[in-house]
Design an enzyme around this catalytic site. Structure first.
Site, short mmCIF file in Angstrom:
data_model
loop_
_atom_site.label_atom_id
_atom_site.label_comp_id
_atom_site.label_asym_id
_atom_site.label_seq_id
_atom_site.Cartn_x
_atom_site.Cartn_y
_atom_site.Cartn_z
N HIS A 65 0.84 -1.20 0.00
CA HIS A 65 0.00 0.00 0.00
C HIS A 65 0.87 1.24 0.00
O HIS A 65 2.10 1.14 0.05
CB HIS A 65 -1.02 -0.02 1.14
CG HIS A 65 -0.44 0.06 2.52
ND1 HIS A 65 0.32 -0.94 3.08
CD2 HIS A 65 -0.54 1.03 3.48
CE1 HIS A 65 0.66 -0.60 4.31
NE2 HIS A 65 0.16 0.59 4.58
N HIS A 82 1.39 3.89 2.04
CA HIS A 82 1.92 4.65 3.19
C HIS A 82 3.45 4.75 3.14
O HIS A 82 4.14 3.85 2.67
CB HIS A 82 1.48 4.00 4.51
CG HIS A 82 0.03 4.26 4.82
ND1 HIS A 82 -0.72 3.43 5.63
CD2 HIS A 82 -0.80 5.26 4.42
CE1 HIS A 82 -1.95 3.92 5.71
NE2 HIS A 82 -2.04 5.02 4.99
N ASP A 138 5.79 4.51 5.23
CA ASP A 138 6.62 3.49 5.87
C ASP A 138 6.60 2.16 5.10
O ASP A 138 7.11 1.14 5.58
CB ASP A 138 6.21 3.28 7.34
CG ASP A 138 4.80 2.79 7.52
OD1 ASP A 138 3.90 3.24 6.77
OD2 ASP A 138 4.57 1.93 8.41
N HIS A 139 6.06 2.19 3.88
CA HIS A 139 6.05 0.99 3.01
C HIS A 139 6.65 1.29 1.63
O HIS A 139 7.05 0.37 0.93
CB HIS A 139 4.63 0.44 2.88
CG HIS A 139 4.07 0.03 4.21
ND1 HIS A 139 3.96 -1.28 4.60
CD2 HIS A 139 3.64 0.77 5.27
CE1 HIS A 139 3.48 -1.33 5.84
NE2 HIS A 139 3.28 -0.09 6.27
N HIS A 156 -7.48 -1.15 5.38
CA HIS A 156 -6.49 -0.20 5.91
C HIS A 156 -6.38 0.99 4.96
O HIS A 156 -6.37 2.15 5.38
CB HIS A 156 -5.16 -0.92 6.06
CG HIS A 156 -4.04 -0.10 6.60
ND1 HIS A 156 -4.02 0.40 7.88
CD2 HIS A 156 -2.87 0.31 6.02
CE1 HIS A 156 -2.90 1.08 8.06
NE2 HIS A 156 -2.19 1.04 6.96
N ASP A 209 -0.26 -4.09 6.11
CA ASP A 209 -0.92 -3.64 7.33
C ASP A 209 -2.38 -4.12 7.40
O ASP A 209 -3.25 -3.41 7.89
CB ASP A 209 -0.90 -2.10 7.42
CG ASP A 209 0.49 -1.55 7.69
OD1 ASP A 209 1.44 -2.35 7.88
OD2 ASP A 209 0.63 -0.31 7.73
N HIS A 247 4.54 -5.09 10.51
CA HIS A 247 4.92 -4.43 11.76
C HIS A 247 5.04 -5.43 12.91
O HIS A 247 4.32 -6.43 12.95
CB HIS A 247 3.88 -3.38 12.17
CG HIS A 247 3.85 -2.17 11.29
ND1 HIS A 247 4.68 -1.10 11.48
CD2 HIS A 247 3.08 -1.88 10.22
CE1 HIS A 247 4.41 -0.16 10.57
NE2 HIS A 247 3.45 -0.62 9.78
FE FE Z 1 2.57 0.57 8.12
ZN ZN Z 2 -0.03 1.50 6.56
#
Ligand code: FE
Ligand code: ZN
Length: 254
Positions: free
Chosen positions: A55, A57, A59-60, A113, A132, A170
């Site tokens: 996805h 975001h 942090d990905h 998400h 996530d 995570h």
């Molecule tokens: Fe994440």
């Molecule tokens: Zn995420």
């Protein structure tokens, strides 16, 4: 054999490198950062073939552009999110497949998400990379999708083979376990798992991957039909969607 390397980065993210020794092809799932991936590639003398993004975001996808520039890899992300996956080359949809050497990677759409969330399932390696969406004893927050979408996504995962290894993005396990215990305090599998998780975290070890069998036994978001959970919520006989929605809201406040 598919080699899988797990790289912990940022506070609690995991980046996964997948390498097929036979073909020499390598993929990385959700590179939050480029440098740790470049370091691992170098250590193993691997060349990057694909970036797989679950996805959009940061942090990905944070490492996408640097990795593409330095390795000439191809970036695969959800068609729905093509405008917000940096450097996307291949736009993936439910049911699409992609080859990493001899390994077939199946794309599973799992909104909830985010609206364009996808997972990567490799049947021959018994491995699911679910970003996530599903976590050990928890599930992702509903930033863009609905509870109904998230529950449908989790139901797709629940139908996979029980020994499927679940590679979450995570390390949220310890916090998720506290919530799970609050809604199902008598679950013996859960109590045993919590002991194991405490021990692993005390030794700074990863609790991920988990397995589908393990999640079906301990994850409240996959156990909406469980009588003890329904009793805790005072929702006996309510629909699984109503129970899921209530669990998600309680977890947000927990
Ligand atoms: Fe994440
Ligand atoms: Zn995420």
């Amino acid at each position: 054999m598919l080699q899988i390397q797990q790289i912990p980065v940022l506070n609690d993210n995991y980046i996964y490198l997948l390498h097929d020794a036979e073909s020499g092809e390598t993929a990385v799932v959700d590179p939050a950062l480029a440098q740790p991936v470049l370091d691992t590639l170098k250590q193993n003398d691997w060349n990057l073939t694909y970036i797989l993004n679950t996805h959009h975001h940061a942090d990905h996808v944070g490492g996408n552009l640097t990795l593409k520039q330095q390795t000439n890899c191809q970036i695969i992300g959800s068609e729905n999110d093509q405008h917000r996956i940096p450097g996307i080359d291949k736009k993936a949809n439910e049911g699409d497949t992609l080859q990493l050497g001899t390994y077939t990677i199946q794309v599973i759409s799992c909104t909830g998400h985010t609206t364009g969330h996808i997972a990567f399932y490799i049947p021959a390696a018994n491995a699911l990379f679910c970003g996530d969406t599903l976590f050990a004893m928890g599930c992702g927050r509903l930033f863009e999708g609905t509870a109904e979408q998230m529950q449908q996504s989790l139901n797709k995962f629940s139908a996979l083979p029980l020994d499927t290894k679940i590679y979450c993005a995570h390390e949220y396990t310890a916090a998720n376990a506290k919530f799970a215990l609050s809604v199902e305090p008598e679950n013996k599998d859960l109590l045993a798992t919590i002991e194991r998780v405490k021990h692993l975290r005390a030794n700074k070890q990863a609790t991920v991957p988990t397995t589908l069998a393990q999640e079906l036994a301990t994850n409240p978001f996959l156990r909406t039909n469980n009588p003890e959970i329904q009793k805790t919520l005072a929702m006996q006989g309510a629909s699984e969607l109503a129970i899921f929605t209530e669990l998600r809201e309680r977890k947000n406040r927990f």
